[in-house]
Design an enzyme around this catalytic site. Structure first.
Site, PDB file in Angstrom:
ATOM      1  CD  GLU A 104      -2.850  -1.116   2.427  1.00  0.00           C
ATOM      2  OE1 GLU A 104      -2.275  -1.309   3.518  1.00  0.00           O
ATOM      3  OE2 GLU A 104      -4.075  -0.955   2.331  1.00  0.00           O
ATOM      4  CD  GLU A 124      -3.568  -6.444   3.713  1.00  0.00           C
ATOM      5  OE1 GLU A 124      -3.464  -7.197   2.708  1.00  0.00           O
ATOM      6  OE2 GLU A 124      -2.939  -5.375   3.825  1.00  0.00           O
TER       7      GLU A 124
HETATM    8  N1  COA Z   1       3.305  -7.886  12.193  1.00  0.00           N
HETATM    9  C1  COA Z   1       3.947  -8.265  13.331  1.00  0.00           C
HETATM   10  N2  COA Z   1       4.885  -9.212  13.362  1.00  0.00           N
HETATM   11  C2  COA Z   1       5.232  -9.770  12.199  1.00  0.00           C
HETATM   12  C3  COA Z   1       4.614  -9.436  10.988  1.00  0.00           C
HETATM   13  C4  COA Z   1       3.624  -8.431  11.016  1.00  0.00           C
HETATM   14  N3  COA Z   1       3.004  -8.041   9.901  1.00  0.00           N
HETATM   15  N4  COA Z   1       5.142 -10.179  10.005  1.00  0.00           N
HETATM   16  C5  COA Z   1       6.065 -10.954  10.574  1.00  0.00           C
HETATM   17  N5  COA Z   1       6.111 -10.719  11.900  1.00  0.00           N
HETATM   18  C6  COA Z   1       7.035 -11.326  12.869  1.00  0.00           C
HETATM   19  C7  COA Z   1       6.741 -12.799  13.064  1.00  0.00           C
HETATM   20  O1  COA Z   1       5.761 -12.979  14.058  1.00  0.00           O
HETATM   21  C8  COA Z   1       8.094 -13.344  13.466  1.00  0.00           C
HETATM   22  O2  COA Z   1       8.267 -13.040  14.837  1.00  0.00           O
HETATM   23  P1  COA Z   1       9.063 -14.047  15.788  1.00  0.00           P
HETATM   24  O3  COA Z   1      10.434 -14.137  15.197  1.00  0.00           O
HETATM   25  O4  COA Z   1       9.007 -13.380  17.109  1.00  0.00           O
HETATM   26  O5  COA Z   1       8.335 -15.340  15.737  1.00  0.00           O
HETATM   27  C9  COA Z   1       9.078 -12.475  12.689  1.00  0.00           C
HETATM   28  O6  COA Z   1       8.323 -11.305  12.316  1.00  0.00           O
HETATM   29  C10 COA Z   1       9.622 -13.109  11.432  1.00  0.00           C
HETATM   30  O7  COA Z   1       8.524 -13.590  10.656  1.00  0.00           O
HETATM   31  P2  COA Z   1       8.571 -15.020   9.960  1.00  0.00           P
HETATM   32  O8  COA Z   1       7.241 -15.233   9.361  1.00  0.00           O
HETATM   33  O9  COA Z   1       9.073 -16.021  10.912  1.00  0.00           O
HETATM   34  O10 COA Z   1       9.686 -14.775   8.847  1.00  0.00           O
HETATM   35  P3  COA Z   1       9.700 -15.241   7.334  1.00  0.00           P
HETATM   36  O11 COA Z   1      10.941 -14.695   6.768  1.00  0.00           O
HETATM   37  O12 COA Z   1       9.421 -16.697   7.247  1.00  0.00           O
HETATM   38  O13 COA Z   1       8.460 -14.527   6.623  1.00  0.00           O
HETATM   39  C11 COA Z   1       7.002 -12.733   6.007  1.00  0.00           C
HETATM   40  C12 COA Z   1       8.415 -13.136   6.498  1.00  0.00           C
HETATM   41  C13 COA Z   1       6.947 -11.225   6.014  1.00  0.00           C
HETATM   42  C14 COA Z   1       6.768 -13.251   4.584  1.00  0.00           C
HETATM   43  C15 COA Z   1       5.932 -13.334   6.931  1.00  0.00           C
HETATM   44  O14 COA Z   1       6.258 -13.022   8.265  1.00  0.00           O
HETATM   45  C16 COA Z   1       4.551 -12.834   6.695  1.00  0.00           C
HETATM   46  O15 COA Z   1       3.868 -13.308   5.814  1.00  0.00           O
HETATM   47  N6  COA Z   1       4.108 -11.865   7.519  1.00  0.00           N
HETATM   48  C17 COA Z   1       2.765 -11.382   7.518  1.00  0.00           C
HETATM   49  C18 COA Z   1       2.569 -10.406   6.424  1.00  0.00           C
HETATM   50  C19 COA Z   1       1.160  -9.885   6.493  1.00  0.00           C
HETATM   51  O16 COA Z   1       0.201 -10.600   6.669  1.00  0.00           O
HETATM   52  N7  COA Z   1       1.065  -8.590   6.320  1.00  0.00           N
HETATM   53  C20 COA Z   1      -0.195  -7.941   6.292  1.00  0.00           C
HETATM   54  C21 COA Z   1      -0.587  -7.530   7.634  1.00  0.00           C
HETATM   55  S1  COA Z   1      -2.102  -6.683   7.513  1.00  0.00           S
END
Ligand code: COA
Length: 677
Positions: A104, A124
């Protein structure tokens, strides 16, 4: 100046670095930092601003941990609007995973550049939400309605090349985001129309109705895919100034919804599950070569999954013909991957060369880990490990894939018990996400940590389980089936129970599922358990009688239902209905009607109760482990958060009440967990 958003203006070009580890989520401090940056850069009269992320990724979304709390100023849509409306053109120079709020932000900028390989998406929907900062309103204006629906209703990611092809990028770069931004700013093109002010190509009058029908079918009870469709329809039919506040309001409303809470619970559970207390201080051992014993459906699936994860695999079978058959089976899985476009010809060559098969246990000598997947019988499994132990290094890890046997017995008499572990895969093993990682009393922390590391490399959800009959998943399944059988005796039909559980969100009801997978395994288990079953526990024989009548399910065209040749649709069978009525009469049961809600309440109560017992006994460390087992191994709807989360959500008092009814229905048949008694 903000800690997480650093602004540095040189030669009239502002560098805006977002540095909020681990994934640069747009928490309150980032929002405030960006808003301040807009003002500072505007006042400085910069000619361009480059926003980029520090560390492994650009912004990966809103801060999910803030979603349960009241939103704090400044709000994200206002921040992004300020960026879009700024007199200074902003350039997003992104890398990593540019998701949700990150995407966004990029769309609010005047220009978008991406490092080659960057992935974009609006995830989302997977959290039960719609975007909250204009994503559903800007994306169709940027790349068209069709592509926007595809992304927003599935949460799938596309890479930079695809986004560029769709018209969403101004350039792809290799190397450093800031450097790429500076090079672009040095020769800045004319500022294009803001994304929010762009027109959307009109669609046919029934376009959204058609999409609605399509997505509803796919969503299986989850409401956020349809919510995202609705938000995109606003974009297509309303000016941005009207659509955006509607999207924001829906986003805020959905944050409080049961489905979003459940999906957020699962998001955090999937991360916490990888860090159980039992592996604290453990270091994964290096695994390069895996020996898989048994080339049947399960063994071949495990071997294929290991090959795909980059391991060398040695398959061992009892004789040369069986070894060849196992190798052929794995070759078939590779072929299938090629046909579906999942495996390139080049990769297939690598996979095939990483595999060898033998009937001689001496071939296992070079393996770092052996996974046994042979017939579920102690007398068959024990000699397998004796042969492996005779040839493998004394510190090589030995794993059994048993579903029901006690691993301690399987490994009896073998040296160095710290290296024993259970790795319980689910069939088909190359597809199913769940891996129960079973800890024996002797398993070392390093070996357990290796199990989790393996799970991660295989892209599975590894869940720690202690030893009990059926481990976490099958133990709950067996309680669930037992209660379903009590309901059958007391007044229900298989059809009614199946329908009630499907409506609850299960992909299948318990009886159609048994017909699909076959009735024999559960039958064998009941026979095995007969000796230790408490004498006063209520026992329903109907499943046994069906097996005795050679009704083993779909494969024999008869089971709990009957099937026409070549047709998998379950048809009611009077044989079964009569049998149920007869058995009930013989047991002196007066059958009565149950509502679908009663069926769901009672089946969920026993699931939650069994889960609570499992945690109470220390078989699972936490409720979330139970939730993930059911979601990833048994099709429990993700949007319900797993049985334990569901119980908390509807209130444990309600579950307690339902459990009391279950106990009254079948006295002496249930042990009730402390928190439900
Ligand atoms: N908000 C808060 N914490 C987040 C986050 C978010 N949007 N995205 C990731 N984290 C945190 C995870 O909880 C994890 O925390 P931890 O190490 O304490 O367990 C850490 O960041 C690393 O994330 P992880 O998923 O283990 O790493 P990854 O490299 O495998 O994947 C992403 C990275 C970004 C692809 C994945 O975390 C993801 O899909 N995040 C959500 C994205 C999302 O839904 N965004 C829209 C929100 S509205």
């Amino acid at each position: 100046m903000s800690d997480v958003v650093r602004v540095d203006i040189q030669d009239q070009v502002a560098r805006v670095e977002i540095n909020n580890p681990p994934v640069n989520a747009t928490g309150q401090a980032v929002r405030q930092g960006l808003l301040d940056a807009v003002a500072q850069i505007g006042q400085a009269g910069a000619k361009a601003a480059i926003v980029y992320g520090a560390g492994r990724t650009f912004v990966a979304g809103g801060d999910i941990s803030e979603f349960g709390k009241p939103p704090q100023l400044p709000h994200l849509p206002d921040v992004y609007q300020a960026i879009e409306d700024s007199s200074v053109p902003w350039i997003a120079a992104v890398h990593g995973t540019t998701l949700g709020g990150g995407f966004e932000l990029a769309m609010a900028c005047a220009f978008r550049l991406a490092q080659n390989g960057t992935r974009f998406g609006l995830p989302e929907v997977n959290l039960g939400l719609v975007p909250g900062a204009g994503g559903s309103q800007r994306l169709p204006r940027l790349i068209g309605v069709d592509a926007a629906i595809d992304l927003a209703t599935t949460g799938k990611m596309i890479d930079a090349a695809k986004l560029q092809e769709l018209g969403g990028l101004d350039g792809i770069f290799e190397g450093d985001p800031l450097e790429a931004g500076l090079a672009f700013a040095a020769d800045l093109p004319a500022r294009p129309t803001k994304v929010s002010a762009r027109d959307i190509a009109p669609v046919d009058s029934d376009y959204f109705a058609q999409k609605h029908a399509e997505i509803k079918k796919r969503a299986k009870g989850q409401s956020s895919p349809l919510d995202n469709l609705k938000a995109i329809e606003w974009a297509a039919t309303l000016p941005f100034a009207e659509g955006q506040p509607k999207e924001r309001q829906l986003h805020l409303d959905l944050r409080d919804s049961a489905q979003s809470q459940a999906l957020r619970h699962v998001f955090f559970a999937e991360r916490a599950v990888t860090k159980p207390k039992a592996i604290e201080g453990g270091t994964p051992l290096e695994i390069n070569t895996i020996c898989v014993v048994g080339g049947g459906l399960m063994g071949a699936g495990i071997a294929f999954a290991c090959l795909q994860a980059g391991y060398q695999v040695i398959l061992i079978e009892r004789d040369d013909d069986a070894a060849q058959a196992g190798q052929d089976r794995i070759a078939g899985l590779i072929e299938g991957g090629i046909k579906r476009g999942k495996i390139s010809d080049e990769k297939a060559v690598k996979l095939r060369s990483a595999l060898s098969a033998s009937s001689d246990y001496a071939a296992s000598a070079s393996a770092d880990l052996a996974i046994e997947a042979v017939f579920e019988d102690l007398a068959v499994k024990q000699p397998v490990f004796q042969s492996l132990a005779a040839h493998m290094r004394s510190d090589a890890i030995l794993a059994t894939n048993t579903s029901y046997l006690d691993p301690t017995q399987i490994f009896e008499g073998i040296d160095n018990p710290a290296r024993f572990i259970g790795l319980h895969f689910f069939s088909p093993a190359h597809i199913m996400k769940l891996l129960e990682i079973v800890k024996l009393p002797t398993t070392s922390k390093d070996v357990l940590a290796t199990g989790f590391d393996l799970g991660k490399r295989l892209r599975k959800v590894g869940v720690l389980s202690g030893i009990c009959d059926g481990f976490i998943g099958n133990r709950i399944l067996s309680a669930y089936r037992r209660q379903a059988d009590y309901l059958l005796m007391d007044g229900c039909t298989p059809r009614q129970i199946d329908r009630a559980m499907r409506d609850f969100g299960m992909p299948m009801g318990p009886y159609e599922l048994q017909d699909l997978t076959g009735l024999q395994i559960a039958w064998a288990n009941r026979k095995r358990q007969a000796a230790t079953r408490p004498a006063d526990e209520r026992y329903v024989r109907i499943g046994d009688l069906l097996c005795e009548a050679e009704r083993f399910g779909q494969r024999s065209q008869k089971g709990w239902y009957q099937y026409e040749e070549g047709n998998r649709t379950p048809q009611d069978d009077p044989f079964v209905t009569d049998l149920i009525i007869e058995e009930a009469a013989q047991a002196g049961v007066t059958r009565r009607d149950f509502t679908d809600q009663e069926i769901v309440d009672r089946l969920m109560a026993v699931m939650i109760n069994e889960g609570a017992l499992i945690v109470e006994e220390g078989i699972a460390e936490r409720d979330l482990d139970v939730d993930l087992v059911k979601i990833h191994g048994y099709g429990f709807p993700r949007w319900r958060g797993g049985p334990m989360h569901y119980g908390e959500q509807i209130g444990m008092d309600k579950v307690k009440q339902a459990m009391a009814e279950v106990v009254a229905q079948s006295p002496n048949s249930w042990r009730v967990a402390g928190r439900l008694s």
